[in-house]
Motif scaffolding. Structure first.
Motif, PDB file in Angstrom:
ATOM      1  N   LEU A 222       0.813  -1.218   0.000  1.00  6.40           N
ATOM      2  CA  LEU A 222       0.000   0.000   0.000  1.00  6.40           C
ATOM      3  C   LEU A 222       0.845   1.266   0.000  1.00  6.40           C
ATOM      4  O   LEU A 222       0.332   2.369   0.132  1.00  6.40           O
ATOM      5  N   GLY A 223       2.155   1.103  -0.137  1.00  7.12           N
ATOM      6  CA  GLY A 223       3.054   2.254  -0.174  1.00  7.12           C
ATOM      7  C   GLY A 223       3.589   2.662   1.180  1.00  7.12           C
ATOM      8  O   GLY A 223       4.253   3.698   1.303  1.00  7.12           O
ATOM      9  N   GLY A 224       3.337   1.867   2.204  1.00 13.13           N
ATOM     10  CA  GLY A 224       3.797   2.210   3.544  1.00 13.13           C
ATOM     11  C   GLY A 224       5.133   1.585   3.879  1.00 13.13           C
ATOM     12  O   GLY A 224       5.477   0.502   3.398  1.00 13.13           O
ATOM     13  N   GLY A 225       5.913   2.283   4.704  1.00 15.53           N
ATOM     14  CA  GLY A 225       7.169   1.741   5.193  1.00 15.53           C
ATOM     15  C   GLY A 225       8.258   1.608   4.153  1.00 15.53           C
ATOM     16  O   GLY A 225       9.194   0.823   4.326  1.00 15.53           O
ATOM     17  N   LEU A 226       8.168   2.366   3.078  1.00 17.43           N
ATOM     18  CA  LEU A 226       9.145   2.237   1.996  1.00 17.43           C
ATOM     19  C   LEU A 226      10.262   3.270   2.077  1.00 17.43           C
ATOM     20  O   LEU A 226      11.312   3.094   1.463  1.00 17.43           O
ATOM     21  N   PRO A 229       9.517   9.486   5.882  1.00 13.56           N
ATOM     22  CA  PRO A 229       8.585  10.514   5.414  1.00 13.56           C
ATOM     23  C   PRO A 229       9.113  11.931   5.524  1.00 13.56           C
ATOM     24  O   PRO A 229       8.433  12.876   5.096  1.00 13.56           O
ATOM     25  N   GLY A 230      10.313  12.120   6.066  1.00 10.54           N
ATOM     26  CA  GLY A 230      10.862  13.463   6.210  1.00 10.54           C
ATOM     27  C   GLY A 230      10.513  14.078   7.551  1.00 10.54           C
ATOM     28  O   GLY A 230       9.568  13.662   8.223  1.00 10.54           O
ATOM     29  N   TRP A 231      11.273  15.104   7.911  1.00 10.22           N
ATOM     30  CA  TRP A 231      11.096  15.697   9.237  1.00 10.22           C
ATOM     31  C   TRP A 231       9.706  16.302   9.419  1.00 10.22           C
ATOM     32  O   TRP A 231       9.181  16.357  10.528  1.00 10.22           O
ATOM     33  N   GLY A 234       6.004  15.106   5.238  1.00 17.13           N
ATOM     34  CA  GLY A 234       5.448  15.405   3.928  1.00 17.13           C
ATOM     35  C   GLY A 234       5.342  14.212   3.004  1.00 17.13           C
ATOM     36  O   GLY A 234       4.523  14.220   2.097  1.00 17.13           O
ATOM     37  N   ASP A 235       6.171  13.199   3.234  1.00 15.32           N
ATOM     38  CA  ASP A 235       6.118  12.002   2.405  1.00 15.32           C
ATOM     39  C   ASP A 235       5.487  10.829   3.144  1.00 15.32           C
ATOM     40  O   ASP A 235       5.726   9.668   2.814  1.00 15.32           O
ATOM     41  N   ARG A 236       4.677  11.147   4.162  1.00 15.56           N
ATOM     42  CA  ARG A 236       3.979  10.085   4.877  1.00 15.56           C
ATOM     43  C   ARG A 236       2.984   9.416   3.937  1.00 15.56           C
ATOM     44  O   ARG A 236       2.231  10.090   3.228  1.00 15.56           O
ATOM     45  N   PRO A 237       2.951   8.096   3.897  1.00 11.74           N
ATOM     46  CA  PRO A 237       2.007   7.415   3.014  1.00 11.74           C
ATOM     47  C   PRO A 237       0.583   7.541   3.519  1.00 11.74           C
ATOM     48  O   PRO A 237       0.340   7.791   4.704  1.00 11.74           O
ATOM     49  N   ALA A 238      -0.370   7.363   2.613  1.00 11.38           N
ATOM     50  CA  ALA A 238      -1.773   7.376   3.018  1.00 11.38           C
ATOM     51  C   ALA A 238      -2.104   6.166   3.870  1.00 11.38           C
ATOM     52  O   ALA A 238      -2.969   6.218   4.734  1.00 11.38           O
ATOM     53  N   ALA A 271      -7.880  12.257   1.599  1.00  7.43           N
ATOM     54  CA  ALA A 271      -6.749  12.151   0.668  1.00  7.43           C
ATOM     55  C   ALA A 271      -6.287  10.722   0.469  1.00  7.43           C
ATOM     56  O   ALA A 271      -6.177   9.954   1.416  1.00  7.43           O
ATOM     57  N   GLY A 272      -6.014  10.371  -0.757  1.00 10.78           N
ATOM     58  CA  GLY A 272      -5.518   9.041  -1.079  1.00 10.78           C
ATOM     59  C   GLY A 272      -4.086   9.105  -1.566  1.00 10.78           C
ATOM     60  O   GLY A 272      -3.446  10.151  -1.549  1.00 10.78           O
ATOM     61  N   ARG A 273      -3.575   7.968  -2.026  1.00  6.73           N
ATOM     62  CA  ARG A 273      -2.191   7.927  -2.481  1.00  6.73           C
ATOM     63  C   ARG A 273      -2.006   8.784  -3.717  1.00  6.73           C
ATOM     64  O   ARG A 273      -2.879   8.887  -4.571  1.00  6.73           O
ATOM     65  N   GLY A 274      -0.845   9.404  -3.785  1.00  2.00           N
ATOM     66  CA  GLY A 274      -0.533  10.248  -4.920  1.00  2.00           C
ATOM     67  C   GLY A 274      -0.913  11.689  -4.721  1.00  2.00           C
ATOM     68  O   GLY A 274      -0.571  12.532  -5.533  1.00  2.00           O
ATOM     69  N   GLU A 275      -1.645  12.003  -3.628  1.00  2.00           N
ATOM     70  CA  GLU A 275      -2.018  13.382  -3.358  1.00  2.00           C
ATOM     71  C   GLU A 275      -0.988  14.011  -2.423  1.00  2.00           C
ATOM     72  O   GLU A 275      -0.257  13.325  -1.727  1.00  2.00           O
ATOM     73  N   PRO A 276      -0.909  15.331  -2.410  1.00  2.00           N
ATOM     74  CA  PRO A 276       0.113  16.002  -1.602  1.00  2.00           C
ATOM     75  C   PRO A 276       0.064  15.566  -0.145  1.00  2.00           C
ATOM     76  O   PRO A 276      -1.012  15.478   0.441  1.00  2.00           O
ATOM     77  N   GLY A 277       1.239  15.287   0.390  1.00  2.00           N
ATOM     78  CA  GLY A 277       1.327  14.913   1.791  1.00  2.00           C
ATOM     79  C   GLY A 277       1.081  13.448   2.043  1.00  2.00           C
ATOM     80  O   GLY A 277       1.106  12.985   3.171  1.00  2.00           O
ATOM     81  N   HIS A 278       0.823  12.685   0.973  1.00  2.00           N
ATOM     82  CA  HIS A 278       0.559  11.255   1.127  1.00  2.00           C
ATOM     83  C   HIS A 278       1.360  10.515   0.060  1.00  2.00           C
ATOM     84  O   HIS A 278       0.840  10.182  -1.003  1.00  2.00           O
ATOM     85  N   GLY A 279       2.619  10.267   0.379  1.00  2.00           N
ATOM     86  CA  GLY A 279       3.523   9.718  -0.627  1.00  2.00           C
ATOM     87  C   GLY A 279       3.254   8.290  -0.953  1.00  2.00           C
ATOM     88  O   GLY A 279       2.728   7.532  -0.186  1.00  2.00           O
ATOM     89  N   ARG A 280       3.670   7.911  -2.158  1.00  2.00           N
ATOM     90  CA  ARG A 280       3.645   6.512  -2.595  1.00  2.00           C
ATOM     91  C   ARG A 280       4.868   6.320  -3.497  1.00  2.00           C
ATOM     92  O   ARG A 280       4.959   6.972  -4.497  1.00  2.00           O
TER      93      ARG A 280
END
Length: 280
Positions: A222-226, A229-231, A234-238, A271-280
């Motif tokens: 699901l894009g988590g733990g890859l 996410p940064g300090w 901002g790159d936290r997954p959904a 917000a889902g994956r691919g949207e700002p603040g929810h990295g994948r």
């Protein structure tokens, strides 16, 4: 009694509504029970405030609880997901937040795969992405189970519930046989899960029937733990992963840690994956 006719299935459901609360303007919340259960198993979760202010819909899956069996048809999670999709369209077709436990979690996952437009956020409680995600002794027990187990299972709380509310108590062996056959099926949804865009919360117990290594693998699909996410996050997954201490597959739904984890996730926005603040 509230039934919906969905492609030949007379699906029993109940609606619970609260006029106030932080989720008053949120999406409907659909709750899907585990094998041999019924919608009423979610009473403790609702009492703890999950779904407060929302339109909450509990469903008795086909052959379970107050929903009768469909004679001559096998039970599959794909078919159960289509049933739930039909119910949501019957109720207006609004995208819902969906929480499922065990068999209900598999149904919820298939709903997001087969009918993505009907799922806003998804909570998957104690279900693997592929059959080998279970511990080997769990699948061994599944492989040994068949309709013949129905008589012994009459001593269980699951049968007590079924006998109290089922429209045809004599269908208990049929339900046991169909669930057993479904549990013996091999499956691997990994490739399809990578395409799910709705935010997903995975919930397991630290004493779950699902292997811990697979919990992390599922999270990664699901894009988590890859990556970090940064300090600022901002790159936290959904996707989110919750492993609740002191919980097993069999008592996880009663954990006092489950309601706050679910509420925080459901109230976090669409917000889902691919949207700002929810990295994948």
């Amino acid at each position: 009694m509230p039934y919906a006719d969905v492609d030949g299935v007379s699906l029993y459901f109940e609606e619970h509504a609260s006029a106030t609360g932080p989720g008053a303007d949120g999406a409907p919340l659909v709750l899907l029970h585990g094998g041999f259960g019924a919608g009423e198993m979610f009473a403790p979760l609702l009492a703890a405030g999950v779904g407060e202010g929302r339109r909450v819909i509990t469903v008795d899956l086909r052959g379970h609880g107050r929903t009768p069996d469909v004679a001559g048809l096998p039970m599959t999670v794909e078919a159960l997901a289509d049933d739930v999709a039909g119910l949501l369209r019957h109720l207006g077709g609004e995208a819902a937040d969906v929480l499922g436990y065990s068999l209900g979690a598999g149904t919820a996952m298939r709903l997001a795969i087969q009918h993505p437009g009907l799922v806003r956020r998804l909570v998957v409680v104690s279900m693997p992405a592929r059959r080998t995600g279970w511990f080997p002794e769990v699948t061994a027990q599944m492989d040994m189970m068949d309709e013949g187990a129905a008589e012994a299972m009459k001593q269980s709380p699951m049968y007590e519930l079924y006998a109290r509310i089922a429209p045809r108590v004599e269908d208990w062996p049929t339900l046991v046989g169909k669930v057993a056959a479904m549990n013996r099926r091999d499956f691997d949804w990994s490739a399809e899960i990578t395409g799910v865009t709705a935010p997903v919360l995975l919930v397991f117990g630290d004493g779950d029937a699902v292997r811990p290594a697979h919990m992390v693998e599922f999270f990664g699909l699901l894009g988590g733990g890859l990556k970090d996410p940064g300090w600022d996050g901002g790159d936290r997954p959904a996707a989110r992963l919750a492993v609740l201490p002191g919980a097993t597959h069999y008592d996880l739904m009663l954990s006092p840690l489950l309601p706050p984890a679910v509420r925080a996730f459901l109230d976090d926005g669409p917000a889902g994956r691919g949207e700002p603040g929810h990295g994948r």
